[in-house]
Design an enzyme around this catalytic site. Structure first.
Site, PDB file in Angstrom:
ATOM      1  N   ARG A  29     -51.277  19.866 -17.186  1.00  0.00           N
ATOM      2  CA  ARG A  29     -52.203  18.923 -17.813  1.00  0.00           C
ATOM      3  C   ARG A  29     -51.468  18.011 -18.788  1.00  0.00           C
ATOM      4  O   ARG A  29     -50.586  18.453 -19.528  1.00  0.00           O
ATOM      5  CB  ARG A  29     -53.328  19.684 -18.542  1.00  0.00           C
ATOM      6  CG  ARG A  29     -54.196  20.430 -17.564  1.00  0.00           C
ATOM      7  CD  ARG A  29     -55.482  20.962 -18.150  1.00  0.00           C
ATOM      8  NE  ARG A  29     -56.084  21.851 -17.179  1.00  0.00           N
ATOM      9  CZ  ARG A  29     -56.767  21.458 -16.097  1.00  0.00           C
ATOM     10  NH1 ARG A  29     -56.957  20.161 -15.876  1.00  0.00           N
ATOM     11  NH2 ARG A  29     -57.265  22.332 -15.248  1.00  0.00           N
ATOM     12  N   ASN A  87     -46.136   5.332 -13.171  1.00  0.00           N
ATOM     13  CA  ASN A  87     -45.539   4.260 -13.971  1.00  0.00           C
ATOM     14  C   ASN A  87     -44.025   4.318 -13.796  1.00  0.00           C
ATOM     15  O   ASN A  87     -43.426   5.401 -13.868  1.00  0.00           O
ATOM     16  CB  ASN A  87     -45.912   4.436 -15.447  1.00  0.00           C
ATOM     17  CG  ASN A  87     -47.403   4.299 -15.677  1.00  0.00           C
ATOM     18  OD1 ASN A  87     -48.058   3.464 -15.063  1.00  0.00           O
ATOM     19  ND2 ASN A  87     -47.954   5.128 -16.544  1.00  0.00           N
ATOM     20  N   VAL A  96     -41.884   8.755 -20.044  1.00  0.00           N
ATOM     21  CA  VAL A  96     -41.090   9.969 -19.784  1.00  0.00           C
ATOM     22  C   VAL A  96     -40.334   9.728 -18.481  1.00  0.00           C
ATOM     23  O   VAL A  96     -40.948   9.507 -17.421  1.00  0.00           O
ATOM     24  CB  VAL A  96     -41.974  11.224 -19.673  1.00  0.00           C
ATOM     25  CG1 VAL A  96     -41.119  12.445 -19.336  1.00  0.00           C
ATOM     26  CG2 VAL A  96     -42.744  11.470 -20.981  1.00  0.00           C
ATOM     27  N   HIS A 100     -43.157  11.238 -12.199  1.00  0.00           N
ATOM     28  CA  HIS A 100     -44.414  11.986 -12.227  1.00  0.00           C
ATOM     29  C   HIS A 100     -45.535  11.131 -11.675  1.00  0.00           C
ATOM     30  O   HIS A 100     -45.509   9.901 -11.781  1.00  0.00           O
ATOM     31  CB  HIS A 100     -44.756  12.467 -13.638  1.00  0.00           C
ATOM     32  CG  HIS A 100     -44.705  11.395 -14.695  1.00  0.00           C
ATOM     33  ND1 HIS A 100     -43.516  10.933 -15.215  1.00  0.00           N
ATOM     34  CD2 HIS A 100     -45.683  10.695 -15.304  1.00  0.00           C
ATOM     35  CE1 HIS A 100     -43.768  10.006 -16.114  1.00  0.00           C
ATOM     36  NE2 HIS A 100     -45.075   9.823 -16.189  1.00  0.00           N
TER      37      HIS A 100
END
Ligand code: DGP
Length: 114
Positions: A29, A87, A96, A100
């Site tokens: 999460r 992104n 980051v 992902h």
């Protein structure tokens, strides 16, 4: 990668709210959810972003998408709909630098193209 926060969540060095894990993929999460369901799906191997993918990563990327579908079903949002976002780079808003996919849903969302 020693300094990568997502590598540390994958390895268990730091705690994440992990909802799925296998030999290639971990999902957990988001720390700052923007919707009732907001899960990050990451490859266990450090890949910086979509910009750094190689042809050999095609199967892995397919597995990431199938994991997104499975988690959407489990969250009960497969029918109502959801958004997948990866992104990429500075202009893409990536903060980051471990590839992902955001799985976001559980509420209506404005179209990102306005
Ligand atoms: P992006 O901006 O697309 O690179 O998304 C990075 C996301 O990662 C952002 O929504 C916040 C989330 N995030 C950052 N640090 C942590 C962390 O330590 N744990 C978790 N669970 N999420 C994090």
């Amino acid at each position: 990668m020693d300094t990568c926060i997502f590598c540390k969540i994958v390895s268990g060095e730091i705690k994440g709210d992990v909802v799925y894990r296998d030999e290639n993929i971990t999902a957990f999460r988001d720390l700052h959810p923007v919707a009732p369901t907001h899960i990050l799906i990451v490859p266990n191997r450090h890949i910086e972003s979509v910009s750094k993918l190689e042809p050999a990563d095609a199967t892995l990327m397919g597995q990431l998408l199938l994991t997104a579908r499975k988690l959407a079903e489990e969250a009960g949002i497969a029918e109502s709909g959801f958004r997948l976002i990866s992104n990429t780079g500075k202009d893409g808003g990536q903060t980051v630098f471990h590839l992902h996919i955001h799985l976001i849903g559980g509420q209506g969302m404005k179209h990102p193209m306005g």
